[in-house]
Design a protein around this motif. Structure first.
Motif, PDB file in Angstrom:
ATOM      1  N   ASN A 110       0.826  -1.210   0.000  1.00 26.68           N
ATOM      2  CA  ASN A 110       0.000   0.000   0.000  1.00 26.68           C
ATOM      3  C   ASN A 110       0.862   1.261   0.000  1.00 26.68           C
ATOM      4  O   ASN A 110       0.360   2.359   0.235  1.00 26.68           O
ATOM      5  CB  ASN A 110      -0.919   0.000   1.229  1.00 26.68           C
ATOM      6  CG  ASN A 110      -1.938  -1.115   1.183  1.00 26.68           C
ATOM      7  OD1 ASN A 110      -2.508  -1.409   0.123  1.00 26.68           O
ATOM      8  ND2 ASN A 110      -2.175  -1.765   2.325  1.00 26.68           N
ATOM      9  N   VAL A 111       2.148   1.094  -0.268  1.00 30.03           N
ATOM     10  CA  VAL A 111       3.089   2.221  -0.254  1.00 30.03           C
ATOM     11  C   VAL A 111       3.008   2.962  -1.583  1.00 30.03           C
ATOM     12  O   VAL A 111       3.398   2.436  -2.628  1.00 30.03           O
ATOM     13  CB  VAL A 111       4.532   1.732  -0.011  1.00 30.03           C
ATOM     14  CG1 VAL A 111       5.498   2.914  -0.022  1.00 30.03           C
ATOM     15  CG2 VAL A 111       4.629   0.953   1.292  1.00 30.03           C
ATOM     16  N   VAL A 112       2.496   4.180  -1.555  1.00 30.44           N
ATOM     17  CA  VAL A 112       2.386   4.993  -2.767  1.00 30.44           C
ATOM     18  C   VAL A 112       3.662   5.804  -2.932  1.00 30.44           C
ATOM     19  O   VAL A 112       4.058   6.549  -2.035  1.00 30.44           O
ATOM     20  CB  VAL A 112       1.175   5.941  -2.693  1.00 30.44           C
ATOM     21  CG1 VAL A 112       1.108   6.824  -3.936  1.00 30.44           C
ATOM     22  CG2 VAL A 112      -0.114   5.146  -2.540  1.00 30.44           C
ATOM     23  N   ALA A 113       4.334   5.647  -4.075  1.00 21.49           N
ATOM     24  CA  ALA A 113       5.610   6.325  -4.300  1.00 21.49           C
ATOM     25  C   ALA A 113       5.696   6.850  -5.719  1.00 21.49           C
ATOM     26  O   ALA A 113       5.113   6.273  -6.651  1.00 21.49           O
ATOM     27  CB  ALA A 113       6.771   5.362  -4.030  1.00 21.49           C
ATOM     28  N   ASN A 114       6.429   7.931  -5.889  1.00 21.05           N
ATOM     29  CA  ASN A 114       6.692   8.482  -7.219  1.00 21.05           C
ATOM     30  C   ASN A 114       7.625   7.558  -8.002  1.00 21.05           C
ATOM     31  O   ASN A 114       8.389   6.776  -7.428  1.00 21.05           O
ATOM     32  CB  ASN A 114       7.370   9.850  -7.111  1.00 21.05           C
ATOM     33  CG  ASN A 114       6.421  10.942  -6.686  1.00 21.05           C
ATOM     34  OD1 ASN A 114       5.211  10.762  -6.658  1.00 21.05           O
ATOM     35  ND2 ASN A 114       6.973  12.094  -6.332  1.00 21.05           N
ATOM     36  N   TYR A 115       7.593   7.689  -9.311  1.00 22.29           N
ATOM     37  CA  TYR A 115       8.624   7.088 -10.158  1.00 22.29           C
ATOM     38  C   TYR A 115       9.830   8.022 -10.125  1.00 22.29           C
ATOM     39  O   TYR A 115       9.679   9.247 -10.217  1.00 22.29           O
ATOM     40  CB  TYR A 115       8.119   6.918 -11.586  1.00 22.29           C
ATOM     41  CG  TYR A 115       7.165   5.761 -11.741  1.00 22.29           C
ATOM     42  CD1 TYR A 115       7.609   4.533 -12.226  1.00 22.29           C
ATOM     43  CD2 TYR A 115       5.826   5.874 -11.400  1.00 22.29           C
ATOM     44  CE1 TYR A 115       6.749   3.454 -12.375  1.00 22.29           C
ATOM     45  CE2 TYR A 115       4.949   4.805 -11.541  1.00 22.29           C
ATOM     46  CZ  TYR A 115       5.411   3.595 -12.027  1.00 22.29           C
ATOM     47  OH  TYR A 115       4.554   2.531 -12.161  1.00 22.29           O
ATOM     48  N   VAL A 116      11.026   7.441  -9.982  1.00 22.92           N
ATOM     49  CA  VAL A 116      12.207   8.263  -9.694  1.00 22.92           C
ATOM     50  C   VAL A 116      13.427   7.810 -10.496  1.00 22.92           C
ATOM     51  O   VAL A 116      13.536   6.649 -10.895  1.00 22.92           O
ATOM     52  CB  VAL A 116      12.565   8.210  -8.191  1.00 22.92           C
ATOM     53  CG1 VAL A 116      11.484   8.866  -7.350  1.00 22.92           C
ATOM     54  CG2 VAL A 116      12.811   6.765  -7.737  1.00 22.92           C
ATOM     55  N   PHE A 117      14.354   8.752 -10.714  1.00 23.03           N
ATOM     56  CA  PHE A 117      15.700   8.455 -11.183  1.00 23.03           C
ATOM     57  C   PHE A 117      16.599   8.310  -9.951  1.00 23.03           C
ATOM     58  O   PHE A 117      16.346   8.940  -8.920  1.00 23.03           O
ATOM     59  CB  PHE A 117      16.234   9.580 -12.071  1.00 23.03           C
ATOM     60  CG  PHE A 117      15.447   9.799 -13.331  1.00 23.03           C
ATOM     61  CD1 PHE A 117      15.662   9.002 -14.445  1.00 23.03           C
ATOM     62  CD2 PHE A 117      14.486  10.804 -13.405  1.00 23.03           C
ATOM     63  CE1 PHE A 117      14.937   9.201 -15.620  1.00 23.03           C
ATOM     64  CE2 PHE A 117      13.752  11.008 -14.572  1.00 23.03           C
ATOM     65  CZ  PHE A 117      13.974  10.198 -15.675  1.00 23.03           C
ATOM     66  N   VAL A 118      17.646   7.498 -10.057  1.00 23.61           N
ATOM     67  CA  VAL A 118      18.575   7.344  -8.945  1.00 23.61           C
ATOM     68  C   VAL A 118      19.947   7.868  -9.365  1.00 23.61           C
ATOM     69  O   VAL A 118      20.415   7.612 -10.472  1.00 23.61           O
ATOM     70  CB  VAL A 118      18.680   5.875  -8.480  1.00 23.61           C
ATOM     71  CG1 VAL A 118      17.357   5.415  -7.893  1.00 23.61           C
ATOM     72  CG2 VAL A 118      19.098   4.940  -9.610  1.00 23.61           C
ATOM     73  N   GLY A 119      20.561   8.633  -8.475  1.00 25.65           N
ATOM     74  CA  GLY A 119      21.869   9.208  -8.762  1.00 25.65           C
ATOM     75  C   GLY A 119      22.727   9.232  -7.511  1.00 25.65           C
ATOM     76  O   GLY A 119      22.266   8.870  -6.422  1.00 25.65           O
ATOM     77  N   ASP A 120      23.970   9.682  -7.651  1.00 23.86           N
ATOM     78  CA  ASP A 120      24.859   9.757  -6.495  1.00 23.86           C
ATOM     79  C   ASP A 120      24.702  11.102  -5.809  1.00 23.86           C
ATOM     80  O   ASP A 120      23.797  11.882  -6.106  1.00 23.86           O
ATOM     81  CB  ASP A 120      26.303   9.465  -6.898  1.00 23.86           C
ATOM     82  CG  ASP A 120      26.854  10.466  -7.915  1.00 23.86           C
ATOM     83  OD1 ASP A 120      26.279  11.574  -8.049  1.00 23.86           O
ATOM     84  OD2 ASP A 120      27.856  10.155  -8.584  1.00 23.86           O
ATOM     85  N   GLU A 121      25.632  11.394  -4.868  1.00 20.28           N
ATOM     86  CA  GLU A 121      25.504  12.598  -4.055  1.00 20.28           C
ATOM     87  C   GLU A 121      25.729  13.878  -4.848  1.00 20.28           C
ATOM     88  O   GLU A 121      25.490  14.977  -4.338  1.00 20.28           O
ATOM     89  CB  GLU A 121      26.486  12.551  -2.872  1.00 20.28           C
ATOM     90  CG  GLU A 121      27.954  12.664  -3.234  1.00 20.28           C
ATOM     91  CD  GLU A 121      28.563  11.348  -3.695  1.00 20.28           C
ATOM     92  OE1 GLU A 121      29.782  11.323  -3.943  1.00 20.28           O
ATOM     93  OE2 GLU A 121      27.820  10.355  -3.830  1.00 20.28           O
ATOM     94  N   ALA A 122      26.181  13.774  -6.101  1.00 22.56           N
ATOM     95  CA  ALA A 122      26.407  14.968  -6.917  1.00 22.56           C
ATOM     96  C   ALA A 122      25.102  15.562  -7.430  1.00 22.56           C
ATOM     97  O   ALA A 122      25.089  16.690  -7.917  1.00 22.56           O
ATOM     98  CB  ALA A 122      27.320  14.631  -8.099  1.00 22.56           C
ATOM     99  N   PHE A 123      24.014  14.801  -7.338  1.00 17.53           N
ATOM    100  CA  PHE A 123      22.733  15.270  -7.863  1.00 17.53           C
ATOM    101  C   PHE A 123      21.861  15.813  -6.744  1.00 17.53           C
ATOM    102  O   PHE A 123      21.860  15.285  -5.628  1.00 17.53           O
ATOM    103  CB  PHE A 123      22.005  14.137  -8.586  1.00 17.53           C
ATOM    104  CG  PHE A 123      22.684  13.706  -9.856  1.00 17.53           C
ATOM    105  CD1 PHE A 123      22.398  14.328 -11.059  1.00 17.53           C
ATOM    106  CD2 PHE A 123      23.622  12.695  -9.841  1.00 17.53           C
ATOM    107  CE1 PHE A 123      23.033  13.956 -12.220  1.00 17.53           C
ATOM    108  CE2 PHE A 123      24.263  12.298 -11.005  1.00 17.53           C
ATOM    109  CZ  PHE A 123      23.975  12.936 -12.196  1.00 17.53           C
ATOM    110  N   GLY A 124      21.100  16.860  -7.071  1.00 15.11           N
ATOM    111  CA  GLY A 124      20.175  17.425  -6.102  1.00 15.11           C
ATOM    112  C   GLY A 124      18.973  16.514  -5.887  1.00 15.11           C
ATOM    113  O   GLY A 124      18.518  15.838  -6.803  1.00 15.11           O
ATOM    114  N   LEU A 125      18.470  16.496  -4.667  1.00 19.10           N
ATOM    115  CA  LEU A 125      17.296  15.700  -4.330  1.00 19.10           C
ATOM    116  C   LEU A 125      16.034  16.411  -4.817  1.00 19.10           C
ATOM    117  O   LEU A 125      15.883  17.610  -4.628  1.00 19.10           O
ATOM    118  CB  LEU A 125      17.236  15.500  -2.816  1.00 19.10           C
ATOM    119  CG  LEU A 125      16.099  14.641  -2.260  1.00 19.10           C
ATOM    120  CD1 LEU A 125      16.276  13.187  -2.692  1.00 19.10           C
ATOM    121  CD2 LEU A 125      16.071  14.744  -0.737  1.00 19.10           C
ATOM    122  N   SER A 126      15.143  15.675  -5.470  1.00 15.43           N
ATOM    123  CA  SER A 126      13.856  16.239  -5.891  1.00 15.43           C
ATOM    124  C   SER A 126      12.808  15.143  -5.842  1.00 15.43           C
ATOM    125  O   SER A 126      13.102  13.994  -5.488  1.00 15.43           O
ATOM    126  CB  SER A 126      13.954  16.834  -7.302  1.00 15.43           C
ATOM    127  OG  SER A 126      14.035  15.812  -8.279  1.00 15.43           O
TER     128      SER A 126
END
Length: 253
Positions: A110-126
């Motif tokens: 029942n966990v509703v989550a966005n579809y996401v890209f995964v990156g390292d610490e060089a990328f900003g969180l959004s």
């Protein structure tokens, strides 16, 4: 590169869930330096923190090590985050024109989550880009956050492996490209397209997951930690990996 349709994203997410145990993953994103001979009249624009001249290949990769999106030709001095936020992919993402599927429950939960890209610490969180907690070293993190970082790393390694496969298949990347920057861009684009052709023909191979050597890392920089919504989304994934989405070996790892 393939057309970025909603069905493509769903197929990619399904593949990541099967092979990396990471649901709703649209792809792994990273950038790599491609060595070039110093271009005439460019000053230090292409001179990177590793003290050589380069252009940057920014890529999003699926769980079959295929490139879904590439951005070629940025200056070597630029960081991953800067290049990503100048890319057409980011522009489409911020305008909600990337055909990303709407948030929905993760399979069998029942966990509703966005579809996401995964990156390292060089990328900003959004809302649609996840990065590790507290950098890759993971000091002073709770067990839940460390497990999230481990799960993120398992998904993110596909882009690292893809770069390694690319450079080992097309060995022109094992030395500096002694051509002008326009031709260097064209060579890189052509090799990425040929790479996808070979991946489509040959399929997945376990040995590929061991291939991480290749281009140099992009210089990591401090980027913004994201807004409240972005932080909440990362916490949702962390809770999922600690409970419903747990795998038997993650605590040992």
């Amino acid at each position: 590169m393939p057309s970025l349709t909603e069905q493509l994203w769903k197929n990619t997410a399904e593949m990541f869930e099967q092979r990396a145990n990471f649901p709703h993953c649209l792809g792994a994103v990273d950038g790599k330096h491609i060595r070039i001979i110093k271009p005439t009249g460019t000053g230090s624009q292409h001179f990177n923190y590793k003290h050589y001249f380069s252009i940057v290949l920014l890529a999003v990769v699926d769980a079959n090590y295929k490139f879904l999106y590439i951005d070629v030709g940025s200056f070597g001095k630029d960081s991953d985050s800067t290049i990503f936020k100048k890319s057409t992919l980011w522009n489409l993402l911020t305008r909600n024109e990337l055909n990303i599927p709407k948030a929905c429950p993760i399979t069998n939960t029942n966990v509703v989550a966005n579809y996401v890209f995964v990156g390292d610490e060089a990328f900003g969180l959004s809302e649609h880009v996840l990065r590790p907690y507290g950098g890759t070293r993971g000091r002073n993190l709770t067990n839940k956050k460390r497990i999230f970082n481990y799960c993120l790393s398992r998904a993110r390694r596909y882009v690292e492996c893809a770069f390694g496969i690319l450079s080992n298949k097309w060995r022109i990347f094992h030395r500096p490209l002694n051509v002008n920057t326009e031709l260097a861009d064209n060579i890189t684009n052509a090799c990425c397209v040929l790479h996808n052709f070979v991946r489509e023909r040959n399929g997945i191979d376990f040995k590929d997951s061991l291939t991480v050597e290749g281009f140099e890392e992009i210089n990591p920089v401090i980027v913004d930690r994201g807004g409240r919504t972005a932080i909440d989304m990362r916490n949702i994934y962390a809770d999922y990996f600690y409970s419903e989405g747990a795998v038997s070996w993650q605590h040992d790892k």
